[in-house]
Design a protein around this motif. Structure first.
Motif, mmCIF file in Angstrom:
data_model
loop_
_atom_site.group_PDB
_atom_site.id
_atom_site.type_symbol
_atom_site.label_atom_id
_atom_site.label_comp_id
_atom_site.label_asym_id
_atom_site.label_seq_id
_atom_site.Cartn_x
_atom_site.Cartn_y
_atom_site.Cartn_z
ATOM 1 N N GLU A 171 0.864 -1.178 0.000
ATOM 2 C CA GLU A 171 0.000 0.000 0.000
ATOM 3 C C GLU A 171 0.901 1.229 0.000
ATOM 4 N N VAL A 172 0.617 2.134 -0.914
ATOM 5 C CA VAL A 172 1.446 3.330 -1.053
ATOM 6 C C VAL A 172 0.745 4.506 -0.384
ATOM 7 N N ASP A 173 1.439 5.130 0.544
ATOM 8 C CA ASP A 173 0.972 6.351 1.181
ATOM 9 C C ASP A 173 1.968 7.448 0.855
ATOM 10 N N GLU A 174 1.644 8.668 1.247
ATOM 11 C CA GLU A 174 2.568 9.762 0.938
ATOM 12 C C GLU A 174 3.805 9.752 1.815
ATOM 13 N N ASP A 175 3.772 9.020 2.947
ATOM 14 C CA ASP A 175 4.937 8.989 3.824
ATOM 15 C C ASP A 175 5.740 7.692 3.728
ATOM 16 N N ALA A 176 5.165 6.633 3.143
ATOM 17 C CA ALA A 176 5.858 5.341 3.086
ATOM 18 C C ALA A 176 5.103 4.368 2.193
ATOM 19 N N VAL A 177 5.789 3.274 1.877
ATOM 20 C CA VAL A 177 5.143 2.121 1.244
ATOM 21 C C VAL A 177 5.103 1.029 2.295
ATOM 22 N N ARG A 178 3.919 0.480 2.526
ATOM 23 C CA ARG A 178 3.742 -0.568 3.525
ATOM 24 C C ARG A 178 3.528 -1.898 2.808
ATOM 25 N N VAL A 179 4.450 -2.822 3.056
ATOM 26 C CA VAL A 179 4.406 -4.141 2.436
ATOM 27 C C VAL A 179 3.986 -5.137 3.509
ATOM 28 N N THR A 180 3.000 -5.960 3.203
ATOM 29 C CA THR A 180 2.537 -6.980 4.140
ATOM 30 C C THR A 180 2.648 -8.329 3.452
ATOM 31 N N SER A 181 3.107 -9.330 4.200
ATOM 32 C CA SER A 181 3.241 -10.678 3.665
ATOM 33 C C SER A 181 2.960 -11.686 4.759
ATOM 34 N N ALA A 182 2.658 -12.896 4.359
ATOM 35 C CA ALA A 182 2.510 -14.000 5.304
ATOM 36 C C ALA A 182 3.775 -14.850 5.328
ATOM 37 N N ASP A 183 4.794 -14.435 4.567
ATOM 38 C CA ASP A 183 6.037 -15.197 4.437
ATOM 39 C C ASP A 183 7.186 -14.415 5.055
ATOM 40 N N ILE A 184 7.761 -14.914 6.142
ATOM 41 C CA ILE A 184 8.871 -14.237 6.813
ATOM 42 C C ILE A 184 10.094 -14.138 5.901
ATOM 43 N N GLY A 185 10.154 -14.977 4.876
ATOM 44 C CA GLY A 185 11.234 -14.906 3.904
ATOM 45 C C GLY A 185 11.246 -13.596 3.135
ATOM 46 N N VAL A 186 10.087 -12.969 2.977
ATOM 47 C CA VAL A 186 10.013 -11.670 2.297
ATOM 48 C C VAL A 186 10.740 -10.625 3.131
ATOM 49 N N LEU A 187 10.470 -10.614 4.433
ATOM 50 C CA LEU A 187 11.154 -9.672 5.316
ATOM 51 C C LEU A 187 12.655 -9.953 5.331
ATOM 52 N N ALA A 188 13.026 -11.217 5.396
ATOM 53 C CA ALA A 188 14.447 -11.593 5.404
ATOM 54 C C ALA A 188 15.140 -11.142 4.121
ATOM 55 N N ALA A 189 14.463 -11.258 2.981
ATOM 56 C CA ALA A 189 15.046 -10.836 1.705
ATOM 57 C C ALA A 189 15.287 -9.328 1.697
ATOM 58 N N TRP A 190 14.296 -8.550 2.116
ATOM 59 C CA TRP A 190 14.453 -7.096 2.186
ATOM 60 C C TRP A 190 15.575 -6.720 3.142
ATOM 61 N N LEU A 191 15.639 -7.386 4.302
ATOM 62 C CA LEU A 191 16.681 -7.108 5.287
ATOM 63 C C LEU A 191 18.061 -7.397 4.713
ATOM 64 N N GLY A 192 18.193 -8.519 4.017
ATOM 65 C CA GLY A 192 19.480 -8.891 3.439
ATOM 66 C C GLY A 192 19.960 -7.942 2.362
ATOM 67 N N VAL A 193 19.035 -7.404 1.587
ATOM 68 C CA VAL A 193 19.411 -6.530 0.470
ATOM 69 C C VAL A 193 19.490 -5.063 0.878
ATOM 70 N N PHE A 216 17.502 -16.646 11.549
ATOM 71 C CA PHE A 216 18.426 -16.050 12.509
ATOM 72 C C PHE A 216 18.756 -14.598 12.155
ATOM 73 N N GLU A 217 18.925 -14.299 10.870
ATOM 74 C CA GLU A 217 19.279 -12.931 10.484
ATOM 75 C C GLU A 217 18.181 -11.944 10.876
ATOM 76 N N VAL A 218 16.929 -12.413 10.931
ATOM 77 C CA VAL A 218 15.825 -11.541 11.355
ATOM 78 C C VAL A 218 15.819 -11.395 12.870
ATOM 79 N N THR A 219 15.920 -12.528 13.588
ATOM 80 C CA THR A 219 15.890 -12.461 15.054
ATOM 81 C C THR A 219 17.100 -11.707 15.598
#
Length: 125
Positions: free
Chosen positions: A47-69, A117-120
């Protein structure tokens, strides 16, 4: 000779168009980032707002991928109902040195589910 600058508040219409422009810029920042850096978009909703883009997923791998990159700050919230919500606060931007819009990647995870582990470890850091 003194020059005075008078600043007039934006009209309602000008404010609306300024907000639309910020949303469009954020959408472009996000799209370029995920495409150039090959970040996951499947199993996500953004969801795109004027202050940020909010990404929601049911897969923790998505968060891990963003964190890694992209890096960023990870927070963890216990809901008290057997679910933990993990959120990464980072920025878009695919070019070296370019900082794009703010991106928040949020994933609800069952308390008993595996979290990489990289997320925790990013929470503790």
């Amino acid at each position: 000779m003194t020059t005075e600058i008078t600043v007039h508040p934006l009209s309602e219409r000008e404010a609306f168009f300024a907000a639309q422009l910020r949303r469009q810029n954020n959408e472009a920042d996000y799209e370029v980032t995920v495409n150039v850096l090959a970040l996951p978009t499947e199993l996500t909703v953004h969801e795109v707002d004027e202050d940020a883009v909010r990404v929601t997923s049911a897969d923790i791998g998505v968060l891990a991928a963003w964190l890694g990159v992209k890096g960023g700050t990870v927070s963890r919230t216990d809901t008290g109902h057997g679910v933990t919500v993990w959120t990464l606060a980072t920025n878009a931007g695919a070019d070296e040195g370019y900082v794009g819009c703010r991106v928040l990647v949020t994933v609800p995870v069952a308390e008993s589910a595996y979290v990489p582990f990289e997320v925790t470890s990013a929470v503790a850091a």
